[in-house]
Design an enzyme around this catalytic site. Structure first.
Site, PDB file in Angstrom:
ATOM      1  N   LYS A  58      -6.491   6.799  10.734  1.00 27.27           N
ATOM      2  CA  LYS A  58      -7.897   6.732  11.175  1.00 27.27           C
ATOM      3  C   LYS A  58      -7.887   6.612  12.694  1.00 27.27           C
ATOM      4  O   LYS A  58      -7.918   5.500  13.230  1.00 27.27           O
ATOM      5  CB  LYS A  58      -8.578   5.476  10.617  1.00 27.27           C
ATOM      6  CG  LYS A  58      -8.887   5.448   9.136  1.00 27.27           C
ATOM      7  CD  LYS A  58      -9.606   4.115   8.786  1.00 27.27           C
ATOM      8  CE  LYS A  58      -9.806   3.939   7.308  1.00 27.27           C
ATOM      9  NZ  LYS A  58     -10.279   2.582   6.962  1.00 27.27           N
ATOM     10  N   PHE A 118     -13.953   3.076   4.763  1.00 25.52           N
ATOM     11  CA  PHE A 118     -13.053   2.334   3.870  1.00 25.52           C
ATOM     12  C   PHE A 118     -12.758   3.169   2.622  1.00 25.52           C
ATOM     13  O   PHE A 118     -13.661   3.728   2.001  1.00 25.52           O
ATOM     14  CB  PHE A 118     -13.678   0.992   3.476  1.00 25.52           C
ATOM     15  CG  PHE A 118     -12.713   0.126   2.720  1.00 25.52           C
ATOM     16  CD1 PHE A 118     -11.707  -0.547   3.382  1.00 25.52           C
ATOM     17  CD2 PHE A 118     -12.788   0.027   1.332  1.00 25.52           C
ATOM     18  CE1 PHE A 118     -10.785  -1.323   2.691  1.00 25.52           C
ATOM     19  CE2 PHE A 118     -11.878  -0.755   0.634  1.00 25.52           C
ATOM     20  CZ  PHE A 118     -10.875  -1.425   1.311  1.00 25.52           C
ATOM     21  N   ILE A 119     -11.493   3.263   2.258  1.00 26.21           N
ATOM     22  CA  ILE A 119     -11.077   4.065   1.110  1.00 26.21           C
ATOM     23  C   ILE A 119     -10.190   3.246   0.162  1.00 26.21           C
ATOM     24  O   ILE A 119      -9.618   2.233   0.565  1.00 26.21           O
ATOM     25  CB  ILE A 119     -10.302   5.321   1.564  1.00 26.21           C
ATOM     26  CG1 ILE A 119      -9.129   4.913   2.468  1.00 26.21           C
ATOM     27  CG2 ILE A 119     -11.214   6.297   2.293  1.00 26.21           C
ATOM     28  CD1 ILE A 119      -8.192   6.039   2.751  1.00 26.21           C
ATOM     29  N   ASP A 129       0.937   3.351   4.364  1.00 24.54           N
ATOM     30  CA  ASP A 129      -0.137   4.034   3.650  1.00 24.54           C
ATOM     31  C   ASP A 129      -1.184   4.554   4.630  1.00 24.54           C
ATOM     32  O   ASP A 129      -1.640   5.679   4.544  1.00 24.54           O
ATOM     33  CB  ASP A 129      -0.785   3.120   2.599  1.00 24.54           C
ATOM     34  CG  ASP A 129      -1.219   1.765   3.152  1.00 24.54           C
ATOM     35  OD1 ASP A 129      -0.945   1.463   4.337  1.00 24.54           O
ATOM     36  OD2 ASP A 129      -1.819   0.996   2.397  1.00 24.54           O
ATOM     37  N   ASP A 174      -4.857   2.010  10.649  1.00 25.58           N
ATOM     38  CA  ASP A 174      -6.282   1.748  10.876  1.00 25.58           C
ATOM     39  C   ASP A 174      -6.403   1.201  12.307  1.00 25.58           C
ATOM     40  O   ASP A 174      -6.405   1.977  13.254  1.00 25.58           O
ATOM     41  CB  ASP A 174      -6.717   0.761   9.789  1.00 25.58           C
ATOM     42  CG  ASP A 174      -8.195   0.455   9.786  1.00 25.58           C
ATOM     43  OD1 ASP A 174      -8.997   1.393   9.890  1.00 25.58           O
ATOM     44  OD2 ASP A 174      -8.566  -0.722   9.657  1.00 25.58           O
ATOM     45  N   ARG A 192      -5.270   0.343  -6.521  1.00 24.59           N
ATOM     46  CA  ARG A 192      -4.013   0.918  -6.008  1.00 24.59           C
ATOM     47  C   ARG A 192      -3.437   1.973  -6.947  1.00 24.59           C
ATOM     48  O   ARG A 192      -2.713   2.862  -6.528  1.00 24.59           O
ATOM     49  CB  ARG A 192      -2.953  -0.174  -5.835  1.00 24.59           C
ATOM     50  CG  ARG A 192      -3.256  -1.185  -4.754  1.00 24.59           C
ATOM     51  CD  ARG A 192      -2.021  -2.007  -4.448  1.00 24.59           C
ATOM     52  NE  ARG A 192      -2.308  -3.225  -3.696  1.00 24.59           N
ATOM     53  CZ  ARG A 192      -2.441  -3.281  -2.371  1.00 24.59           C
ATOM     54  NH1 ARG A 192      -2.358  -2.189  -1.662  1.00 24.59           N
ATOM     55  NH2 ARG A 192      -2.678  -4.434  -1.768  1.00 24.59           N
ATOM     56  N   GLY A 225       0.769  -1.242   0.000  1.00 33.08           N
ATOM     57  CA  GLY A 225       0.000   0.000   0.000  1.00 33.08           C
ATOM     58  C   GLY A 225       0.800   1.293   0.000  1.00 33.08           C
ATOM     59  O   GLY A 225       0.327   2.306  -0.492  1.00 33.08           O
ATOM     60  N   ASP A 258      -5.994  -0.524  -1.732  1.00 29.81           N
ATOM     61  CA  ASP A 258      -6.787  -1.369  -2.624  1.00 29.81           C
ATOM     62  C   ASP A 258      -8.101  -1.823  -1.999  1.00 29.81           C
ATOM     63  O   ASP A 258      -8.260  -1.839  -0.783  1.00 29.81           O
ATOM     64  CB  ASP A 258      -6.002  -2.633  -2.977  1.00 29.81           C
ATOM     65  CG  ASP A 258      -5.869  -3.577  -1.777  1.00 29.81           C
ATOM     66  OD1 ASP A 258      -5.389  -3.122  -0.727  1.00 29.81           O
ATOM     67  OD2 ASP A 258      -6.279  -4.748  -1.890  1.00 29.81           O
TER      68      ASP A 258
HETATM   69  P1  IMP Z   1      -3.999  -1.860  10.479  1.00 28.47           P
HETATM   70  O1  IMP Z   1      -3.046  -2.998  10.740  1.00 28.47           O
HETATM   71  O2  IMP Z   1      -5.420  -2.205  10.884  1.00 28.47           O
HETATM   72  O3  IMP Z   1      -3.560  -0.535  11.023  1.00 28.47           O
HETATM   73  O4  IMP Z   1      -4.145  -1.728   8.923  1.00 28.47           O
HETATM   74  C1  IMP Z   1      -3.115  -1.456   8.167  1.00 28.47           C
HETATM   75  C2  IMP Z   1      -3.268  -1.932   6.765  1.00 28.47           C
HETATM   76  O5  IMP Z   1      -4.608  -2.258   6.390  1.00 28.47           O
HETATM   77  C3  IMP Z   1      -2.873  -0.773   5.877  1.00 28.47           C
HETATM   78  O6  IMP Z   1      -1.493  -0.771   5.657  1.00 28.47           O
HETATM   79  C4  IMP Z   1      -3.685  -1.004   4.636  1.00 28.47           C
HETATM   80  O7  IMP Z   1      -2.957  -1.832   3.767  1.00 28.47           O
HETATM   81  C5  IMP Z   1      -4.925  -1.729   5.122  1.00 28.47           C
HETATM   82  N1  IMP Z   1      -6.063  -0.770   5.252  1.00 28.47           N
HETATM   83  C6  IMP Z   1      -6.500  -0.157   6.376  1.00 28.47           C
HETATM   84  N2  IMP Z   1      -7.552   0.646   6.129  1.00 28.47           N
HETATM   85  C7  IMP Z   1      -7.786   0.550   4.795  1.00 28.47           C
HETATM   86  C8  IMP Z   1      -8.746   1.181   3.911  1.00 28.47           C
HETATM   87  O8  IMP Z   1      -9.616   1.995   4.291  1.00 28.47           O
HETATM   88  N3  IMP Z   1      -8.650   0.830   2.596  1.00 28.47           N
HETATM   89  C9  IMP Z   1      -7.719  -0.056   2.118  1.00 28.47           C
HETATM   90  N4  IMP Z   1      -6.810  -0.643   2.903  1.00 28.47           N
HETATM   91  C10 IMP Z   1      -6.839  -0.351   4.236  1.00 28.47           C
HETATM   92 MG    MG Z   2      -0.567  -1.474   3.864  1.00 30.52          MG
END
Ligand code: IMP
Ligand code: MG
Length: 179
Positions: free
Chosen positions: A135, A156-157, A104, A107, A169, A49, A163
């Site tokens: 976020k 979600f984006i 990227d 979350d 992407r 990402g 992606d």
């Molecule tokens: P986390 O581990 O939950 O913080 O998520 C991290 C990974 O989830 C990011 O590096 C993204 O690849 C993916 N991700 C999180 N939110 C989104 C979204 O809204 N759209 C697409 N990919 C996301």
């Molecule tokens: Mg990622």
């Protein structure tokens, strides 16, 4: 500029234009440069990402730095399942290096928390995280990005590296899912 797109079964509206994204990256780069220019940092871009963010950000720096890549995966479709699978590990030596993770989006924070634990176990000189998007409302871990270019709500984006099911992407703008 296309204001609505469809990817597979989902519809998305334009959320952040390429210009808004690049302006935010430029602002973040100014802060990062002040902190990092003397440190010869090792930037670690988290694939897939963060590839566009890393590319646009790092072109703004003219101080000495190294760039490498790690590939992690945690999402299936539009939901994170909390399990972060490491797909491709690091080969560079991290000990005594000033490490900056390039993400990227943060979350839940599971990915960065896992990566942080791994990197800290390798005794870096310092550890920082720079994320294009953050976020705060979705965060489930005790981590904060040192640099977050854009704070966004918990939707979600896709686009600019992010992606939906492997698609989107390549989009130059970021789009938000239509509920
Ligand atoms: P986390 O581990 O939950 O913080 O998520 C991290 C990974 O989830 C990011 O590096 C993204 O690849 C993916 N991700 C999180 N939110 C989104 C979204 O809204 N759209 C697409 N990919 C996301
Ligand atoms: Mg990622």
């Amino acid at each position: 500029m296309t204001s609505q797109i469809q990817i597979k079964d989902k519809h998305f509206n334009l959320f952040l234009s390429e210009k808004e994204i690049l302006d935010a990256i430029r602002q973040t780069a100014i802060k990062m440069e002040q902190d990092l220019k003397e440190l010869q940092p090792l930037f670690i871009c988290v694939l897939n990402g963060a590839f566009m963010f890393a590319s646009d950000l790092l072109k703004l720096f003219d101080f000495p730095c190294e760039i490498t890549f790690i590939r992690l995966k945690s999402y299936e479709g539009t939901q994170t399942d909390g399990r972060v699978k490491e797909v491709q590990g690091l080969i560079e030596k991290i000990e005594n290096r000033h490490v900056v993770i390039l993400e990227d989006i943060i979350d839940t924070g599971h990915t960065v928390a896992r990566l942080k634990a791994y990197i800290l176990s390798q005794q870096p000189a310092s550890f920082r995280v720079a994320s294009l998007l953050f976020k705060p409302g979705a965060l489930l871990n005790d981590i904060q990005p040192d640099y977050a270019a854009i704070h966004i709500p918990n939707d979600f984006i896709v686009g600019y590296g992010l992606d939906y099911d492997g698609l989107g992407r390549n989009l130059r703008n970021i789009y938000k899912i239509k509920n």
